[in-house]
Structures are given as structure tokens and as C-alpha cells.
Write a protein that holds these residues in place. Structure first.
Motif, PDB file in Angstrom:
ATOM      1  N   PHE A  74      18.708   5.961  -9.136  1.00 12.50           N
ATOM      2  CA  PHE A  74      18.578   6.946 -10.096  1.00 12.50           C
ATOM      3  C   PHE A  74      17.419   7.809 -10.516  1.00 12.50           C
ATOM      4  CE2 PHE A  74      19.542   9.326 -14.053  1.00 12.50           C
ATOM      5  CZ  PHE A  74      20.640   9.812 -13.543  1.00 12.50           C
ATOM      6  N   GLY A  75      16.558   6.990 -10.882  1.00 15.89           N
ATOM      7  CA  GLY A  75      15.131   7.632 -11.331  1.00 15.89           C
ATOM      8  C   GLY A  75      14.508   8.314 -10.157  1.00 15.89           C
ATOM      9  N   LEU A  76      14.570   7.662  -9.165  1.00 18.77           N
ATOM     10  CA  LEU A  76      13.833   8.284  -7.941  1.00 18.77           C
ATOM     11  C   LEU A  76      14.530   9.100  -7.066  1.00 18.77           C
ATOM     12  CD1 LEU A  76      12.174   5.137  -6.625  1.00 18.77           C
ATOM     13  CD2 LEU A  76      11.135   6.916  -7.664  1.00 18.77           C
ATOM     14  N   GLY A  77      16.017   9.367  -7.108  1.00 15.93           N
ATOM     15  CA  GLY A  77      16.876  10.033  -6.495  1.00 15.93           C
ATOM     16  C   GLY A  77      17.131   9.641  -5.113  1.00 15.93           C
ATOM     17  N   LYS A  78      16.852   8.337  -4.860  1.00 17.05           N
ATOM     18  CA  LYS A  78      17.032   7.624  -3.540  1.00 17.05           C
ATOM     19  C   LYS A  78      18.222   6.957  -3.391  1.00 17.05           C
ATOM     20  CE  LYS A  78      12.528   8.397  -2.754  1.00 17.05           C
ATOM     21  NZ  LYS A  78      12.112   9.336  -1.705  1.00 17.05           N
TER      22      LYS A  78
ATOM     23  N   GLY B  21      27.068   4.103  -4.717  1.00 14.82           N
ATOM     24  CA  GLY B  21      27.054   4.873  -5.828  1.00 14.82           C
ATOM     25  C   GLY B  21      26.567   4.093  -6.852  1.00 14.82           C
ATOM     26  N   MET B  22      26.535   4.758  -7.960  1.00 15.31           N
ATOM     27  CA  MET B  22      26.241   4.025  -9.503  1.00 15.31           C
ATOM     28  C   MET B  22      27.225   3.057  -9.686  1.00 15.31           C
ATOM     29  SD  MET B  22      23.139   4.758 -10.448  1.00 15.31           S
ATOM     30  CE  MET B  22      22.400   4.756  -8.644  1.00 15.31           C
ATOM     31  N   ASP B  23      28.189   3.078  -9.202  1.00 20.67           N
ATOM     32  CA  ASP B  23      29.476   2.143  -9.471  1.00 20.67           C
ATOM     33  C   ASP B  23      29.356   0.804  -8.770  1.00 20.67           C
ATOM     34  OD1 ASP B  23      30.134   3.203  -7.140  1.00 20.67           O
ATOM     35  OD2 ASP B  23      32.073   3.748  -7.192  1.00 20.67           O
ATOM     36  N   LEU B  24      28.387   0.544  -7.895  1.00 19.26           N
ATOM     37  CA  LEU B  24      27.994  -0.636  -7.107  1.00 19.26           C
ATOM     38  C   LEU B  24      28.417  -1.797  -8.235  1.00 19.26           C
ATOM     39  CD1 LEU B  24      27.294  -2.324  -4.683  1.00 19.26           C
ATOM     40  CD2 LEU B  24      24.674  -1.920  -5.448  1.00 19.26           C
ATOM     41  N   ALA B  25      28.852  -2.850  -7.712  1.00 17.09           N
ATOM     42  CA  ALA B  25      29.335  -4.055  -8.838  1.00 17.09           C
ATOM     43  C   ALA B  25      28.590  -5.201  -8.171  1.00 17.09           C
ATOM     44  CB  ALA B  25      30.783  -4.144  -8.831  1.00 17.09           C
TER      45      ALA B  25
ATOM     46  N   GLY C 175       0.787  -1.418   0.044  1.00 18.53           N
ATOM     47  CA  GLY C 175      -0.051  -0.003  -0.025  1.00 18.53           C
ATOM     48  C   GLY C 175       0.841   1.307   0.014  1.00 18.53           C
ATOM     49  N   VAL C 176       1.924   1.188  -0.727  1.00 21.33           N
ATOM     50  CA  VAL C 176       2.861   2.485  -0.781  1.00 21.33           C
ATOM     51  C   VAL C 176       3.186   2.508  -2.239  1.00 21.33           C
ATOM     52  CG1 VAL C 176       3.791   2.088   1.489  1.00 21.33           C
ATOM     53  CG2 VAL C 176       5.005   1.076  -0.376  1.00 21.33           C
ATOM     54  N   THR C 177       3.593   4.022  -2.439  1.00 18.48           N
ATOM     55  CA  THR C 177       3.998   3.877  -3.829  1.00 18.48           C
ATOM     56  C   THR C 177       5.418   4.209  -3.833  1.00 18.48           C
ATOM     57  OG1 THR C 177       4.078   6.517  -3.431  1.00 18.48           O
ATOM     58  CG2 THR C 177       2.073   5.404  -4.176  1.00 18.48           C
ATOM     59  N   LEU C 178       6.130   4.268  -5.065  1.00 19.47           N
ATOM     60  CA  LEU C 178       7.578   4.445  -5.154  1.00 19.47           C
ATOM     61  C   LEU C 178       8.070   5.873  -4.362  1.00 19.47           C
ATOM     62  CD1 LEU C 178       8.511   3.227  -8.942  1.00 19.47           C
ATOM     63  CD2 LEU C 178       9.377   2.213  -6.726  1.00 19.47           C
ATOM     64  N   SER C 179       7.466   6.940  -4.697  1.00 19.49           N
ATOM     65  CA  SER C 179       7.804   7.841  -4.085  1.00 19.49           C
ATOM     66  C   SER C 179       8.153   7.934  -2.408  1.00 19.49           C
ATOM     67  CB  SER C 179       6.700   9.079  -4.325  1.00 19.49           C
ATOM     68  OG  SER C 179       5.679   8.999  -3.774  1.00 19.49           O
TER      69      SER C 179
END
Length: 359
Positions: A106-110, A331-335, A73-77
Motif C-alpha cells: 500500500f505504501g509503495l503502490g506496488k 488486493g488489501m482483502d488478502l486473508a 543492493g536495491v531500494t524499496l522503490s
């Protein structure tokens, strides 16, 4: 006062695709946990096919995220952070989950948090029972078997582990050579109920050596030779033959795990309990033996519900929660990592089973 948090967890390390939503406001609560198993996709191949598993994860993850969010019952935001299995496991599957998590973060800024799959299992008793540090943990499943002293969310000491087959893998192989259904654990346990565990003299590997390391490959071979001898002598197996083999095999695994558990307790101080996780923990004969070991050590025995013992995303969300509370972010470099030992101070365990690399 603890700041309320809602985490989304993703798991795709082997042949289960999972998503979960966890809420923490002082006490963590699983709001939704959905798992899609791939057993039917791999049934004709005698084991998990990495390429098939990876493709299935990539096709299913977004749908499971939607389902978990709807059930919670929650949203991505409303999600505060995203936790994902970053290893160890089949690299294609792990990569599918990591890339999905990166896209969402990345898309949600989370914030993004990479979780060691084994840490998810090892921390589950804290999610389900609030078990305080430090405690002794036995991970016993189709892909892993190791004893861990857990002193913190990222503080693990490996006391021993399997050098070849994991117990769950051995159960599956025994079921296969006896013509039983898969998964092998429940099938062997059911057959063993009518069997004589003392009929066949099966080995208890590594009990003649010190330490907590385990081995099940030789036991599996001994069962195979026992079956072949019976077939050669009588032209086949009777129903009782099969039941007796299953009972003897199960008793051997029980004796090994119980003795190695007793050894794992030696020299340990300050422990709050003995916990076990993994699908093999559902076996009542093995569980009773491990409970007895804990009782003799005057420690509580913790076995989370089976749904949280086998691969799931709720445990990943919880491990991510502990890391988040400790201030860790990735970060976005997570392997994506096929191997990722919890205790980097110890040499890597040998072997790699059908359920993924040992770590």
C-alpha cells in the motif's frame, strides 16, 4: 523479451522469519535471502509456541526486509511486486507476514501477491534447476509430507500424504524420547551410522494398504515401546541400544518413503523428473533411497540446496513471480489462512503437527 522484474518475498508461516529479493530477466536469480530462526525461543517448550512465534515475526520482519534489500543492493522503490506467504501455517505468524506485506504494498503502490507456502516448496525445483512441467514432487519436512504432481504454477494434484505426523516431526520426537539434541533429524541420522537397522522389528505403516498415503505415528509409538522395554529389562539404554533404535527407525522411514514414491509414479505420464524438498531431504540415507526410485523410473532426481529446501522467502518470491507473470494480483482483502490445500479437489488431510496444519 521478458520484462525485468524484482520481487520482494516474505515468509513467516511457522518458526522461521525470512525475507528475500529475487530478480528475473529471463532467468530468475536470488539476489538476497535471509532467514532468522526461532529455535532458541521455543527450546524450553518442546515445540513451537504460536504466540511466541507470532510476536517474534512481527518484531523481526522489518529488520529482515532491510537486510535483504541491503544485501541485494536495491531500494524499496525498485521493487516491482511483493509476494508473501498467506498460508497454510500458524495463523498468528501468517498474519504477521500478510500485514507487513500489505503495509509495504500500500505504501509503495506496488502489486501484492499471496502465496501458498506449499506452492513455494513445490516450485523450488524450477527456481534452482529450471525443471519443466509436469514433475512429481515430494514435500517431506517437519510439518508436511505429501506427493504432488505439478502441472503448472497453480495446478497441483495430490497423490497422497501423511494422515498424522510428518517425518520431520517424527524424527524430532524420536530424538526427544532418546535424549538426543534438537533438531532431531541430524541427531538421529548421526546416531544411526553406528547402529544395526535389523536388530529391532519396527513396523512399516500403511505398506499393507494401497495408495500413497503415509503414517508415522504408529512407528513413533513402536520406538517408544522398544525403548521402554529395554529400560525395564536392563535399567537403561546403552550407547549401542540407542544407535540401533535410530538405525531401525531411519530404515523404516526410508522403506516407507521409497515404496510410496514408487506407487506415486504408477500411472503418471509425461513426467520430467522427481523432486524432493524439505529439511528431511538432507538425510543421506533417505535421499539415496529416493534417488534410486527416480533412477529406476529413468527420471532425473532433483533436490534443491538445503537452504532452499527448508522454509525461506526466496521460494515465496519465486512462486509470486510465476503468479505475477500469469497475471494474478491480490488486493488489501488478502486473508491469512491456517489451512490452504494445493489440491482442492481432494479431501483435506487429517492431523495437525507441531510445525503447522496439514493441508
Amino acid at each position: 523479451m521478458t520484462t525485468p522484474l524484482i520481487l520482494l518475498g516474505l515468509e513467516s508461516s511457522c518458526d522461521d522469519t525470512a525475507a528475500a529479493v529475487l530478480r528475473d530477466h529471463g532467468t530468475p536469480r536470488v539476489m538476497a535471502s535471509v532467514v532468522w530462526g526461532q529455535a532458541d525461543l521455543h527450546a524450553d517448550f518442546g515445540g513451537v509456541v504460536p504466540e511466541i512465534a507470532a510476536r517474534a515475526h512481527a518484531e523481526r520482519l522489518d529488520h529482515l526486509v532491510e537486510q535483504a534489500l541491503a544485501e541485494a543492493g536495491v531500494t524499496l522503490s525498485e521493487i516491482d511486486a511483493i509476494a508473501v506467504t498467506a498460508g497454510p501455517g500458524l495463523i498468528g505468524g501468517v498474519l504477521s507476514g500478510v500485514m507487513a506485506a500489505k503495509g509495504l504494498a500500500f505504501g509503495l503502490g506496488k502489486p501484492l501477491i499471496g502465496v501458498n507456502h506449499l506452492a513455494g516448496h513445490a516450485l523450488t525445483p524450477r527456481l534452482t534447476d529450471g525443471l519443466a512441467y509436469p514433475y512429481l514432487m515430494l514435500l517431506v519436512s517437519g510439518g508436511h509430507c505429501q506427493f504432488l504432481r505439478v502441472d503448472g504454477p497453480e495446478d497441483f494434484s495430490r497423490l497422497g500424504g501423511t494422515i498424522d505426523d510428518a517425518p520431520g516431526e517424527a524424527f524430532d520426537k524420536i530424538a526427544r524420547i532418546l535424549g538426543l539434541s534438537q533438531p532431531g533429524g541430524p541427531a538421529v541420522e548421526a546416531e544411526a551410522k553406528a547402529g544395526d537397522a535389523k536388530r529391532f522389528a519396527l513396523p512399516r505403516p500403511l505398506l499393507d494398504r494401497p495408495g500413497c498415503d503415509l503414517s508415522f505415528s504408529g512407528l513413533k509409538t513402536a520406538v517408544l515401546r522398544t525403548r521402554d522395554t529395554l529400560v525395564a529389562e536392563a535399567g537403561g539404554l546403552t550407547v549401542q541400544d540407542r544407535a540401533d533404535i535410530c538405525a531401525g527407525f531411519q530404515a523404516a522411514v526410508r522403506d516407507v518413503l521409497a515404496e510410496k514414491s514408487r506407487r506415486a509414479f504408477a500411472g503418471q505420464t509425461g513426467l520430467t523428473g522427481f523432486a524432493v524438498a524439505g529439511g528431511v531431504a538432507a538425510n543421506q540415507t533417505l535421499r539415496a533411497a529416493l534417488e534410486a526410485v527416480a533412477a529406476k523410473a529413468n527420471l532425473p532426481f532433483i533436490a534443491p540446496p538445503l537452504a532452499l529446501c527448508t522454509d525461506n522467502a526466496a521460494m515465496i518470491a519465486y512462486a509470486g513471480l510465476e503468479a505475477y507473470r500469469a497475471g494474478r494480483r491480490d488486493g488489501m482483502d488478502l486473508a491469512a489462512r491456517p489451512r490452504w490445500p494445493l489440491d482442492t479437489s481432494r479431501p483435506a488431510l487429517l492431523g495437525s503437527g507441531k510445525k503447522g496444519a496439514k493441508a
